[in-house]
Design a protein around this motif. Structure first.
Motif, PDB file in Angstrom:
ATOM      1  N   SER A  87       0.841  -1.204   0.000  1.00 32.86           N
ATOM      2  CA  SER A  87       0.000   0.000   0.000  1.00 32.86           C
ATOM      3  C   SER A  87       0.871   1.248   0.000  1.00 32.86           C
ATOM      4  O   SER A  87       1.947   1.282   0.601  1.00 32.86           O
ATOM      5  CB  SER A  87      -0.939   0.013   1.204  1.00 32.86           C
ATOM      6  N   ARG A  88       0.393   2.247  -0.712  1.00 30.72           N
ATOM      7  CA  ARG A  88       1.090   3.517  -0.802  1.00 30.72           C
ATOM      8  C   ARG A  88       0.063   4.635  -0.884  1.00 30.72           C
ATOM      9  O   ARG A  88      -1.052   4.436  -1.332  1.00 30.72           O
ATOM     10  CB  ARG A  88       1.952   3.575  -2.057  1.00 30.72           C
ATOM     11  N   THR A  89       0.487   5.825  -0.501  1.00 22.84           N
ATOM     12  CA  THR A  89      -0.310   7.021  -0.709  1.00 22.84           C
ATOM     13  C   THR A  89       0.504   7.944  -1.597  1.00 22.84           C
ATOM     14  O   THR A  89       1.634   8.290  -1.267  1.00 22.84           O
ATOM     15  CB  THR A  89      -0.645   7.716   0.623  1.00 22.84           C
ATOM     16  N   GLU A  90      -0.062   8.290  -2.741  1.00 27.72           N
ATOM     17  CA  GLU A  90       0.614   9.160  -3.694  1.00 27.72           C
ATOM     18  C   GLU A  90      -0.298  10.332  -4.026  1.00 27.72           C
ATOM     19  O   GLU A  90      -1.508  10.255  -3.840  1.00 27.72           O
ATOM     20  CB  GLU A  90       0.971   8.382  -4.961  1.00 27.72           C
ATOM     21  N   THR A  91       0.296  11.386  -4.536  1.00 29.64           N
ATOM     22  CA  THR A  91      -0.484  12.538  -4.947  1.00 29.64           C
ATOM     23  C   THR A  91      -0.936  12.341  -6.385  1.00 29.64           C
ATOM     24  O   THR A  91      -0.116  12.107  -7.280  1.00 29.64           O
ATOM     25  CB  THR A  91       0.345  13.832  -4.823  1.00 29.64           C
ATOM     26  N   GLY A  92      -2.251  12.424  -6.602  1.00 26.51           N
ATOM     27  CA  GLY A  92      -2.821  12.250  -7.937  1.00 26.51           C
ATOM     28  C   GLY A  92      -2.670  13.509  -8.769  1.00 26.51           C
ATOM     29  O   GLY A  92      -2.177  14.540  -8.305  1.00 26.51           O
ATOM     30  N   GLU A  93      -3.118  13.422 -10.013  1.00 29.69           N
ATOM     31  CA  GLU A  93      -3.020  14.555 -10.934  1.00 29.69           C
ATOM     32  C   GLU A  93      -3.783  15.770 -10.438  1.00 29.69           C
ATOM     33  O   GLU A  93      -3.406  16.897 -10.715  1.00 29.69           O
ATOM     34  CB  GLU A  93      -3.536  14.146 -12.317  1.00 29.69           C
ATOM     35  N   ASN A  94      -4.868  15.553  -9.694  1.00 27.35           N
ATOM     36  CA  ASN A  94      -5.667  16.660  -9.187  1.00 27.35           C
ATOM     37  C   ASN A  94      -5.134  17.219  -7.866  1.00 27.35           C
ATOM     38  O   ASN A  94      -5.743  18.089  -7.263  1.00 27.35           O
ATOM     39  CB  ASN A  94      -7.127  16.235  -9.023  1.00 27.35           C
ATOM     40  N   GLY A  95      -4.002  16.699  -7.399  1.00 22.56           N
ATOM     41  CA  GLY A  95      -3.398  17.176  -6.165  1.00 22.56           C
ATOM     42  C   GLY A  95      -3.898  16.483  -4.907  1.00 22.56           C
ATOM     43  O   GLY A  95      -3.439  16.767  -3.813  1.00 22.56           O
ATOM     44  N   ARG A  96      -4.829  15.575  -5.046  1.00 21.44           N
ATOM     45  CA  ARG A  96      -5.370  14.841  -3.898  1.00 21.44           C
ATOM     46  C   ARG A  96      -4.618  13.541  -3.699  1.00 21.44           C
ATOM     47  O   ARG A  96      -4.081  12.958  -4.645  1.00 21.44           O
ATOM     48  CB  ARG A  96      -6.850  14.555  -4.103  1.00 21.44           C
ATOM     49  N   ASP A  97      -4.649  13.046  -2.460  1.00 15.31           N
ATOM     50  CA  ASP A  97      -4.003  11.771  -2.143  1.00 15.31           C
ATOM     51  C   ASP A  97      -4.764  10.612  -2.763  1.00 15.31           C
ATOM     52  O   ASP A  97      -6.003  10.574  -2.729  1.00 15.31           O
ATOM     53  CB  ASP A  97      -3.932  11.545  -0.631  1.00 15.31           C
ATOM     54  N   VAL A  98      -4.008   9.684  -3.333  1.00 14.34           N
ATOM     55  CA  VAL A  98      -4.576   8.468  -3.907  1.00 14.34           C
ATOM     56  C   VAL A  98      -3.944   7.290  -3.172  1.00 14.34           C
ATOM     57  O   VAL A  98      -2.719   7.169  -3.122  1.00 14.34           O
ATOM     58  CB  VAL A  98      -4.274   8.368  -5.423  1.00 14.34           C
ATOM     59  N   ASN A  99      -4.780   6.449  -2.570  1.00 10.65           N
ATOM     60  CA  ASN A  99      -4.293   5.287  -1.831  1.00 10.65           C
ATOM     61  C   ASN A  99      -4.301   4.046  -2.716  1.00 10.65           C
ATOM     62  O   ASN A  99      -5.304   3.763  -3.368  1.00 10.65           O
ATOM     63  CB  ASN A  99      -5.160   5.030  -0.597  1.00 10.65           C
ATOM     64  N   THR A 100      -3.189   3.315  -2.704  1.00  7.38           N
ATOM     65  CA  THR A 100      -3.103   2.032  -3.388  1.00  7.38           C
ATOM     66  C   THR A 100      -3.491   0.965  -2.383  1.00  7.38           C
ATOM     67  O   THR A 100      -2.920   0.915  -1.287  1.00  7.38           O
ATOM     68  CB  THR A 100      -1.663   1.770  -3.879  1.00  7.38           C
ATOM     69  N   PRO A 101      -4.442   0.099  -2.692  1.00 13.39           N
ATOM     70  CA  PRO A 101      -4.867  -0.917  -1.718  1.00 13.39           C
ATOM     71  C   PRO A 101      -3.752  -1.928  -1.425  1.00 13.39           C
ATOM     72  O   PRO A 101      -2.924  -2.224  -2.273  1.00 13.39           O
ATOM     73  CB  PRO A 101      -6.063  -1.593  -2.381  1.00 13.39           C
ATOM     74  N   GLU A 102      -3.789  -2.457  -0.212  1.00 12.42           N
ATOM     75  CA  GLU A 102      -2.817  -3.464   0.230  1.00 12.42           C
ATOM     76  C   GLU A 102      -3.148  -4.810  -0.389  1.00 12.42           C
ATOM     77  O   GLU A 102      -4.279  -5.278  -0.316  1.00 12.42           O
ATOM     78  CB  GLU A 102      -2.837  -3.576   1.761  1.00 12.42           C
TER      79      GLU A 102
END
Length: 133
Positions: A87-102
């Motif tokens: 799992s990771r949290t990255e910044t999406g194109e819109n500037g919001r956090d996007v979580n990758t599921p585990e």
């Protein structure tokens, strides 16, 4: 008096550099999930008796190599709890956090049952064959 300070600094430098360069053993391994290589997984070896963890990230084939500090690979000999997560949290194109599921079950990360013994002077290669729940 002036001679004592330079020699003591030289001795301290030699002792400290000697400790850092020989303290670690090389550690590599492969991680699979349900028989398939697990890419982009974070692997953390945490000493059971406390201390600095060593970390690595798997490549596309599920292979990893531990890094202890920015300048040192491997980890000191000892017993480690191993945690693996995707799992990771990255910044999406819109500037919001996007979580990758585990993808990895808790028994291999938050509630890890994985233990590794790093040996002095040994080939410290660990294959972790994970199974989904």
């Amino acid at each position: 008096m002036n001679r004592i300070v330079p020699w003591s600094l030289l001795l301290a430098t030699i002792l400290l550099s000697g400790c850092n360069s020989s303290a670690n053993e090389g550690v590599t391994g492969t991680i699979t999930l349900d028989g398939q290589p697990l890419p982009d997984a974070d692997v953390v070896f945490t000493p059971q008796e406390g201390g600095r963890p060593a970390m690595g990230t798997t490549d596309a084939s599920g292979n990893f190599e531990l890094v202890y500090t920015i300048h040192e690979k491997g980890a000191p000999a000892g017993s480690y709890i191993v945690r693996i997560r995707t799992s990771r949290t990255e910044t999406g194109e819109n500037g919001r956090d996007v979580n990758t599921p585990e993808k990895v079950p808790p028994k291999y990360n938050n509630r890890s049952e994985l233990i590794a013994e790093i040996q002095d002077g040994a080939n410290n290669h660990f294959d972790f064959k994970l199974e989904s729940e």
